[in-house]
Design a protein around this motif. Sequence first.
Motif, short mmCIF file in Angstrom:
data_model
loop_
_atom_site.label_atom_id
_atom_site.label_comp_id
_atom_site.label_asym_id
_atom_site.label_seq_id
_atom_site.Cartn_x
_atom_site.Cartn_y
_atom_site.Cartn_z
N PRO A 47 0.79 -1.23 0.00
CA PRO A 47 0.00 0.00 0.00
C PRO A 47 0.83 1.29 0.00
CG PRO A 47 0.07 -0.93 2.21
CD PRO A 47 0.78 -1.91 1.31
N TRP A 48 2.15 1.17 0.25
CA TRP A 48 2.99 2.36 0.31
C TRP A 48 4.05 2.31 -0.78
CZ3 TRP A 48 4.51 3.04 6.20
CH2 TRP A 48 3.34 3.23 6.95
N GLN A 49 4.83 3.38 -0.86
CA GLN A 49 5.97 3.41 -1.76
C GLN A 49 7.02 4.39 -1.24
OE1 GLN A 49 5.10 5.43 -5.62
NE2 GLN A 49 3.01 5.63 -4.83
N HIS A 50 8.27 4.11 -1.62
CA HIS A 50 9.35 5.05 -1.31
C HIS A 50 9.24 6.22 -2.27
CE1 HIS A 50 11.50 1.62 0.74
NE2 HIS A 50 11.74 2.60 1.58
N LEU A 51 9.01 7.41 -1.73
CA LEU A 51 8.96 8.60 -2.57
C LEU A 51 10.36 9.16 -2.79
CD1 LEU A 51 7.17 10.66 -4.05
CD2 LEU A 51 7.05 11.95 -1.90
N LEU A 52 11.13 9.24 -1.71
CA LEU A 52 12.50 9.74 -1.71
C LEU A 52 13.25 9.01 -0.61
CD1 LEU A 52 11.65 13.54 -2.02
CD2 LEU A 52 12.94 12.24 -3.73
N PRO A 53 14.56 9.08 -0.60
CA PRO A 53 15.28 8.44 0.51
C PRO A 53 14.79 8.96 1.86
CG PRO A 53 16.81 9.03 -1.23
CD PRO A 53 15.49 9.62 -1.61
N GLY A 54 14.31 8.04 2.68
CA GLY A 54 13.83 8.42 4.01
C GLY A 54 12.46 9.05 4.02
#
Length: 358
Positions: A47-54
Amino acid sequence: MSQNIPLSPRPPHPLHDVAHRVLSVAQLRARGVSAAQASAQCLPGGPWQHLLPGVYLLHPGPPTGRERLHGALLYAGRPPASARRAEARPSESGYGEAMVTGLAALALHGFATAPDLGSPHRVDVLVPRTRRLRSTRFVEVVRAAPIPVGAYRDGLPVAPVERALADAVAGLAEARDVRRLLTEAVRGGHGEPAAVVRELSAARLLGRPAVADALDALRAEGRAVAEERLYAMVREHGLPAPLWNVDLRLPGGPHLGEVDAYWPDEAVAVELDTRAIRSGAAGGAERDGAAHGGAGADGQWSAYAAKRERLERLGVTVVHLTPGKLREAAEQQATVVRTALMASADRDPAAYVVVLPR
């Protein structure tokens, strides 16, 4: 491992109270979500995703323009680990000293010619020069020393118009695009031409062909806006109508100078001081701290001073008004002109001068 594991056994703050659905790893940790749990939520089909580091995007779809901005600021700001409530004050947003600059900042300032925030353009983020931070994905890190005093637009920290313009122009190659931005900055009342040119000078952009080609349009627009303010000041503050844009000469003699407004009965002239629009160098400084030369501005000021001396020797009172003062304190400037007009009754009569249209 299941891709739908609970965020934490007993999360202290439910995630449905987060307004923008973008959180940093530190903010998640403050809500009881470990880094491992967050990463599990970002597995394929999760359900989520990495948008940017951290920085995590708490839904599987593409980020909105606002989510990209929040993510860029969280990445650049490195928020503290303490939880941030949605209703927190801007200083508690987790953005640190980071602020949006460049084209995205201009869009937040209301520039019609800047790309829409929903477009997939890069996001320029201004941070202190001492920050050890790399540009990544759609985030371009821009460094400054010192960080300028910004403002909040729609809840986001944004660089001042002049700085945002300089950072935007630095990434543009087409004179047409540069001209549109600079013209709108002045025509739309977003900034003063002199301040815009000073910032471009400080960024060492005045020598670029695209910028040099656009400066004539900026100067013309700045001059037109300043004249409109002068007309409005006379009209709205009840000053007697002057002769506009005239050339003063001695009968059969030399040219004395051009002025923007002249009251012949009182021998009072008004001149718009737009010299900084041309040079942008007066009092400026390079961003790396080196002194910036102002020879052009000094030469213009010498010409102003010589003209004023010639006219005042003949009994003509010359009032200098700047575009900035006309914008910020028109009533005060009207009082200055009115005082000069009233004082004419107590002066010796001025020499006769010929008034010609400019």
